[in-house]
Scaffold this motif. Structure first.
Motif, short mmCIF file in Angstrom:
data_model
loop_
_atom_site.label_atom_id
_atom_site.label_comp_id
_atom_site.label_asym_id
_atom_site.label_seq_id
_atom_site.Cartn_x
_atom_site.Cartn_y
_atom_site.Cartn_z
N ASP A 105 7.78 -93.48 -29.18
CA ASP A 105 8.61 -92.97 -30.26
C ASP A 105 8.42 -91.46 -30.31
O ASP A 105 7.35 -90.96 -30.66
CB ASP A 105 8.19 -93.61 -31.59
N ASN A 106 9.45 -90.71 -29.97
CA ASN A 106 9.34 -89.25 -29.90
C ASN A 106 9.43 -88.58 -31.27
O ASN A 106 9.39 -87.35 -31.35
CB ASN A 106 10.43 -88.69 -28.99
N ASN A 107 9.56 -89.35 -32.34
CA ASN A 107 9.66 -88.78 -33.68
C ASN A 107 8.36 -88.83 -34.45
O ASN A 107 8.31 -88.38 -35.60
CB ASN A 107 10.75 -89.52 -34.48
N THR A 108 7.31 -89.38 -33.85
CA THR A 108 6.03 -89.49 -34.55
C THR A 108 4.88 -89.15 -33.62
O THR A 108 5.03 -89.14 -32.40
CB THR A 108 5.82 -90.92 -35.10
N ASP A 109 3.74 -88.85 -34.23
CA ASP A 109 2.49 -88.64 -33.50
C ASP A 109 1.48 -89.67 -33.98
O ASP A 109 1.40 -89.95 -35.18
CB ASP A 109 1.93 -87.24 -33.73
N MET A 110 0.71 -90.21 -33.07
CA MET A 110 -0.29 -91.22 -33.41
C MET A 110 -1.70 -90.68 -33.17
O MET A 110 -1.99 -90.05 -32.16
CB MET A 110 -0.09 -92.49 -32.56
N PHE A 111 -2.58 -90.93 -34.16
CA PHE A 111 -3.98 -90.53 -34.08
C PHE A 111 -4.83 -91.75 -34.37
O PHE A 111 -4.54 -92.51 -35.30
CB PHE A 111 -4.29 -89.41 -35.07
N GLN A 112 -5.89 -91.94 -33.59
CA GLN A 112 -6.69 -93.15 -33.71
C GLN A 112 -8.10 -92.82 -34.21
O GLN A 112 -8.67 -91.78 -33.89
CB GLN A 112 -6.73 -93.89 -32.39
N ILE A 113 -8.65 -93.76 -34.98
CA ILE A 113 -9.94 -93.58 -35.65
C ILE A 113 -10.82 -94.78 -35.33
O ILE A 113 -10.35 -95.93 -35.33
CB ILE A 113 -9.74 -93.48 -37.18
#
Length: 436
Positions: A105-113
């Motif tokens: 999805d080029n409209n969001t950024d994902m960050f993982q914890i």
């Protein structure tokens, strides 16, 4: 906001970095937070620098149910080891697995914890209160935080909404929910599930100007909101919280069963006090030359940020009454009380020489994590029993905010050191000014 400029391309405008917000680990103290966010993981505060790492979203055309055990293994192998494909594997039985694949999805950024130090994790979190039984050394107790605990997906366009989801993709770009994990099929046909110890979220109302605590909820792997299970790792999910969202607000709390995170939005941080402001408050307080009412020595709070090493002019307080003194040895009582989380000298009960109140006598420390403050007020109150000092509004808010503890309990803690708070959890400080 435009696309980032490539080297040698003067016609392509540069996108300015967008700060989605910050995640602050409650109870770790300022020094640990600075090391975690600035040195080890420079992007842990969710600062959008480049757009090369897009998020992933559900591909409605790709879920598949496989009945044969051998075939299921082949499908999972292909999904897990595909370099460009993210997937969630739901194991229903030994011979039935549902694999849901995700597309970019080029409209969001994902960050993982999570607890893992592997490359898919952007924000490494360790236990702040110990993962084992009470009284165990946290350094040897097993952690209850998942290696891939959760993920936050931020929209690249205003208002830059951040949403939280339980579980994170591992190095093989897969989320695997085993046969014993809580999972189900929704009425629309999509699979969903919960992690072993759950990801709990609390969204406050009116934070920080007039904060009111919300209800603790559990977030599913697909981002739906549910009431809490009977116990933290119970086999049955809670009731679906209709109309509630996984979108994080300024002040939202995320509990990973061993550590609680505070989410501050980029807009909220612009209104929050800074470390420079807290330092100015410290200097202003020291400039008033508070004195020990018995020893008549001038007291002073140590500079920020500072490790908890006692100084000669360190202020101390009688928590039962709030009278601030210098360090001394008089007034000790023979009885001792054991209160979890208290510092040096705090287990000995003392009698205040001014009002004869008897209680713990502890050093005072100015809380130095700006993100947990709800206002920029003067440091007038201290948490009980740890002695961390902050504004009245901040002390009241956190003393009235229960955080998850154990499998089904809740208790308020100091946001600066995670000490369990007494009832009431704070005291007003009474300083004596100079007599000259």
């Amino acid at each position: 906001m435009n696309s980032p400029k490539k080297d040698g391309d003067d016609d392509v405008p540069v996108k300015d970095p967008v700060k989605y917000g910050e995640l602050v680990i409650l109870g770790t103290g300022c020094s640990f937070y600075r090391v975690l966010s600035e040195i080890i993981f420079p992007q842990a505060c969710f600062v959008q620098v480049w757009f090369d790492f897009a998020s992933v979203s559900l591909d409605d055309h790709m879920p598949c149910v496989v009945d044969a055990c051998f075939t299921a293994g082949l499908v999972i192998f292909a999904a897990v080891h595909s370099r460009g494909q993210h997937s969630i594997s739901f194991t229903l039985s030994r011979n039935q697995t549902v694999v849901v694949e995700y597309c970019h999805d080029n409209n969001t950024d994902m960050f993982q914890i999570g607890r893992s130090t592997e490359s898919p994790i952007d924000f490494v979190v360790t236990d702040t209160s110990g993962g084992g039984k009470e009284g165990e050394d946290p350094s040897i107790a097993p952690s209850t935080i998942s290696r891939f605990a959760c993920r936050v997906v931020c929209e690249r366009n205003p208002p830059y909404t951040a949403r939280i989801y339980a579980a994170g993709f591992d190095s093989s770009k897969n989320i695997f929910l085993g046969e014993k994990a809580t999972k189900w099929k929704n009425p629309d046909g999509h699979m969903d599930g919960l992690t072993t110890n759950g990801v709990l979220v609390m969204h406050p109302e009116g934070f920080p100007e007039d904060p009111k605590q919300g209800l603790w909820r559990e977030i599913s792997v697909c981002g739906d909101v549910y009431a809490l299970r009977e116990t933290r790792s119970g086999p049955s999910r809670g009731k679906l919280a209709e109309g509630e969202s996984s979108a994080l607000r300024d002040g939202s709390l995320v509990d990973l069963c061993g550590a609680t995170l505070l989410w501050r939005t980029g807009e909220g941080l612009m209104r929050a006090p800074t470390l420079r402001h807290l330092e100015a408050l410290r200097q202003e307080l020291n400039a008033s030359r508070p004195q020990c009412p018995v020893g008549l020595s001038t007291l002073a709070f140590p500079s920020l940020p500072r490790s908890h090493s006692l100084e000669e002019r360190q202020p101390w307080v009688y928590l039962a009454c709030g009278h601030v003194h210098g360090r001394h040895d008089w007034g000790q009582r023979s009885e001792r009380v054991e209160v979890p989380g208290e510092g040096e000298g705090s287990t000995t009960r003392r009698e205040c020489p001014l009002c004869r109140s008897v209680g713990p006598y502890v050093p005072l420390w100015l809380g130095c994590e700006p993100a947990v403050y709800v206002d920029a007020g003067a440091p007038t109150h201290a948490f009980v029993p740890c002695g961390h000092v902050c504004s009245e509004s901040t002390a009241r808010y956190w003393a009235e905010t229960p955080l998850p503890h154990g499998t089904h309990a809740f208790r308020p803690v100091c946001p600066f050191c995670s000490s369990a708070l007494s009832t009431p959890g704070w005291t007003r400080l009474i300083f004596q000014g100079p007599i000259d």
